[in-house]
Scaffold this active site. Structure first.
Site, PDB file in Angstrom:
ATOM      1  N   LYS A  94      47.241  39.179  19.128  1.00 32.99           N
ATOM      2  CA  LYS A  94      47.236  40.606  18.801  1.00 32.99           C
ATOM      3  C   LYS A  94      48.643  41.057  18.413  1.00 32.99           C
ATOM      4  O   LYS A  94      49.619  40.554  18.968  1.00 32.99           O
ATOM      5  CB  LYS A  94      46.823  41.426  20.040  1.00 32.99           C
ATOM      6  CG  LYS A  94      45.359  41.373  20.407  1.00 32.99           C
ATOM      7  CD  LYS A  94      45.087  42.250  21.624  1.00 32.99           C
ATOM      8  CE  LYS A  94      43.649  42.167  22.074  1.00 32.99           C
ATOM      9  NZ  LYS A  94      42.691  42.713  21.108  1.00 32.99           N
ATOM     10  N   ARG A 137      33.130  38.223  25.034  1.00 30.84           N
ATOM     11  CA  ARG A 137      31.738  37.779  24.936  1.00 30.84           C
ATOM     12  C   ARG A 137      31.589  36.325  25.358  1.00 30.84           C
ATOM     13  O   ARG A 137      30.507  35.898  25.748  1.00 30.84           O
ATOM     14  CB  ARG A 137      31.225  38.018  23.500  1.00 30.84           C
ATOM     15  CG  ARG A 137      31.926  37.195  22.462  1.00 30.84           C
ATOM     16  CD  ARG A 137      31.727  37.731  21.053  1.00 30.84           C
ATOM     17  NE  ARG A 137      32.552  38.911  20.786  1.00 30.84           N
ATOM     18  CZ  ARG A 137      32.544  39.577  19.638  1.00 30.84           C
ATOM     19  NH1 ARG A 137      31.759  39.189  18.662  1.00 30.84           N
ATOM     20  NH2 ARG A 137      33.325  40.628  19.482  1.00 30.84           N
TER      21      ARG A 137
HETATM   22  N1  BES Z   1      39.627  43.544  24.579  1.00 29.30           N
HETATM   23  C1  BES Z   1      39.407  43.667  23.190  1.00 29.30           C
HETATM   24  C2  BES Z   1      38.708  44.971  22.800  1.00 29.30           C
HETATM   25  C3  BES Z   1      39.434  46.258  23.082  1.00 29.30           C
HETATM   26  C4  BES Z   1      40.069  46.928  22.046  1.00 29.30           C
HETATM   27  C5  BES Z   1      39.431  46.837  24.331  1.00 29.30           C
HETATM   28  C6  BES Z   1      40.714  48.134  22.286  1.00 29.30           C
HETATM   29  C7  BES Z   1      40.073  48.035  24.569  1.00 29.30           C
HETATM   30  C8  BES Z   1      40.704  48.685  23.550  1.00 29.30           C
HETATM   31  C9  BES Z   1      38.534  42.521  22.705  1.00 29.30           C
HETATM   32  O1  BES Z   1      38.665  41.328  23.386  1.00 29.30           O
HETATM   33  C10 BES Z   1      38.910  42.258  21.289  1.00 29.30           C
HETATM   34  O2  BES Z   1      40.003  41.867  21.066  1.00 29.30           O
HETATM   35  N2  BES Z   1      37.970  42.460  20.384  1.00 29.30           N
HETATM   36  C11 BES Z   1      38.205  42.226  18.998  1.00 29.30           C
HETATM   37  C12 BES Z   1      36.979  41.550  18.429  1.00 29.30           C
HETATM   38  C13 BES Z   1      37.166  41.040  17.039  1.00 29.30           C
HETATM   39  C14 BES Z   1      38.171  39.900  17.020  1.00 29.30           C
HETATM   40  C15 BES Z   1      35.836  40.581  16.510  1.00 29.30           C
HETATM   41  C16 BES Z   1      38.448  43.576  18.319  1.00 29.30           C
HETATM   42  O3  BES Z   1      37.810  44.560  18.703  1.00 29.30           O
HETATM   43  O4  BES Z   1      39.319  43.639  17.461  1.00 29.30           O
HETATM   44 MN    MN Z   2      40.253  40.123  22.593  1.00 25.19          MN
END
Ligand code: BES
Ligand code: MN
Ligand code: ZN
Length: 496
Positions: A276, A350
């Site tokens: 990230k 997931r």
């Molecule tokens: N933990 C994050 C989602 C999240 C985003 C929680 C903002 C709280 C605030 C999750 O694991 C994630 O990174 N999801 C990705 C999925 C994508 C790679 C398909 C996302 O939402 O960008």
């Molecule tokens: Mn994530």
């Protein structure tokens, strides 16, 4: 914090702050008129001057009240009385409590309004108690100078002649809910160096022992023996070994259904090799909010001795990028045999709760709810304050939506059309772990659906409401403890 329910006229109550609700429009209650008389019509004059409108959560301070036993008065708007609801009274009470909880040693008294509209008196008392507990705790865990202080004494005031015994029971319930919410908030607000899978599990064991829940912790060897290979793949990049916590409350008859609550417990989400950017990573200590919500709700369910059987699960990993980290293109075999091609290591949640859901479904769960800070896409769809609901079973989803409404929490159902499954197709495995750019909250839910063995299941994506970027009048920034109340409400309701 000392918290008691009293039945008295507001002018006789002794406190540093007396909190009194004011309706928007319509007649004032006898209590408010009596208070106005005691204050030599000061409130009427404020109303005439347009300073006391009664608009929801609007505050007005009367700093000197020599004709009352309380030192100061805090008036809070209740909005139109016929529209009062759990959520609106909660907002008014929280706003008032937070206004006066930033100094130490404050004695507060909150008057429960006489005109409650569709709210019951007991529910109003319960909400007042929860507000006093939640509104006096901040996210100042690591500050030398605290920004919020528990009250030196708190009273919930009912009109003279009220049934104090019934209201005290409601206040006790409200306190239990408030303490559960604060436990969830504390765990989420703690740093990833404080809360990692092992330390979360240790805290869960300590909390379970205090409230009579049975608690079992699976370590990485037990998880491997149970084929949690998807969950374990996510944990591989971290020095912190994975854990699963299982909390059990058997309050119901042996033949009554078992509810399972499953929480995502990614104690820190760096994104893994699909790392990230800084801004997105900064708040990722909150990625175990689902697990902390399950733990908070389970402690409340046990302390309330609810006559139901509930099992709470927390799937705990840290998503990092060590030399052993799982990679793009890896094919994982989940606990239920489904193979998954990894297209993005940041879609890790997931890959954690899928194995926990399948374990829960195989170990006596009749109905399931999972909670996860799962997708940014859900925040794009619904905003920061509303959670998404996704389900394979409409009656069960309706029961959960009704529980959220009764608890005053905002939840909105999104569709689960078959066509979304196409987006998860892989050339080399049964599915991919991501579905592409569009409909990301839904494809995540469609992915999870493959692991619940057809059992009635609701997925709650709490990525928006679990963690607030800033303070608002009615709530502290940081962890919110959202959906603890909904989980307790669903477990209390006759519908299960
Ligand atoms: N933990 C994050 C989602 C999240 C985003 C929680 C903002 C709280 C605030 C999750 O694991 C994630 O990174 N999801 C990705 C999925 C994508 C790679 C398909 C996302 O939402 O960008
Ligand atoms: Mn994530
Ligand atoms: Zn995550």
């Amino acid at each position: 914090m000392e918290l008691r329910v009293v039945s008295a006229s507001a002018r006789e109550v002794e406190a540093d702050w007396l909190v009194v609700g004011v309706p928007e429009g319509g007649e004032w209650s006898n209590e408010l008129i009596a208070l106005d008389d005691a204050l030599l019509e000061q409130l009427s004059r404020l109303r005439e001057a347009g300073d006391l409108t009664g608009k929801l959560a609007e505050l007005l301070i009367v700093p000197d009240t020599p004709t009352l036993k309380s030192r100061r008065l805090l008036l809070v708007g209740l909005g139109v009385p016929s529209e009062l609801s759990v959520a609106r009274w909660d907002k008014a009470a929280m706003t008032a409590v937070r206004q006066v909880s930033s100094k130490a040693d404050v004695r507060i008294a909150v008057c429960v309004p006489e005109q409650l509209g569709p709210l019951t008196r007991d529910r109003a008392v319960e909400i007042a108690a929860t507000s006093l507990i939640v509104g006096s705790h901040g996210q100042d865990l690591y500050k030398a100078e605290r920004s919020r202080f528990p009250f030196a004494a708190a009273q919930i005031v009912l009109p003279p002649g009220s049934d104090v015994a019934a209201a005290s029971a409601a206040s006790d319930r409200g306190r239990i809910l408030g303490e559960a919410i604060n436990l969830t908030r504390e765990l989420v607000n703690r740093t990833p160096d404080d809360i990692y899978p092992e330390s979360f599990a240790a805290r869960a064991q300590a909390e379970a022992a205090k409230c009579g829940l049975t608690c079992q912790v699976f370590d990485e060897k037990q998880l491997a023996a149970e084929h949690f290979d998807s969950l374990l793949a996510v944990a591989k990049g971290s020095d912190r070994p994975a854990r699963m916590v299982v909390l059990e409350h058997r309050g119901g008859a042996a033949n009554s259904p078992t509810l399972a609550y499953v929480g995502k417990g990614v104690t820190f989400d760096s994104g893994g090799l699909s790392i990230k950017p800084t801004d997105g990573m900064l708040t990722m200590k909150c990625d175990m909010a689902g697990a902390a919500t399950v733990l908070g709700a389970m402690t409340a369910i046990a302390r309330l001795k609810l006559p139901v059987n509930v099992i709470g699960y927390a799937g705990l990993v840290e998503n990092m990028l060590g030399a052993q980290a799982y990679k793009l293109g890896d094919v994982l075999t989940a606990r239920n045999g489904v193979t998954i091609e990894v297209h993005n290591t940041d879609a890790e949640g997931r890959l954690v709760i899928n194995d926990v859901l399948s374990y829960a479904a195989d170990h006596g769960a009749d109905r399931l709810i999972d909670l996860a800070t799962l997708t940014g896409a859900c925040v794009v769809a619904l905003g920061e304050d509303v959670a998404g609901a996704f389900s394979n079973n409409q009656p069960w989803c309706d029961a959960v939506l009704a529980g959220a409404k009764a608890a005053g929490e905002d939840l909105w159902q999104l569709p689960m059309f078959d066509a979304y499954n196409e987006l998860l197709k892989s050339d080399v495995a049964d599915c991919k772990n991501v579905g592409g750019r569009w409909g990301g909250a839904i494809t995540a839910a469609k992915f999870l659906e493959k692991f619940v063995a057809g059992k009635p299941w609701v997925h709650l994506d709490i990525a928006g409401p679990a963690f607030a970027s800033a303070n608002k009048g009615h709530r502290e920034g940081g962890a919110t403890g959202c959906f603890v109340r909904t989980l307790v409400e669903v477990a209390s309701s006759a519908t299960i």
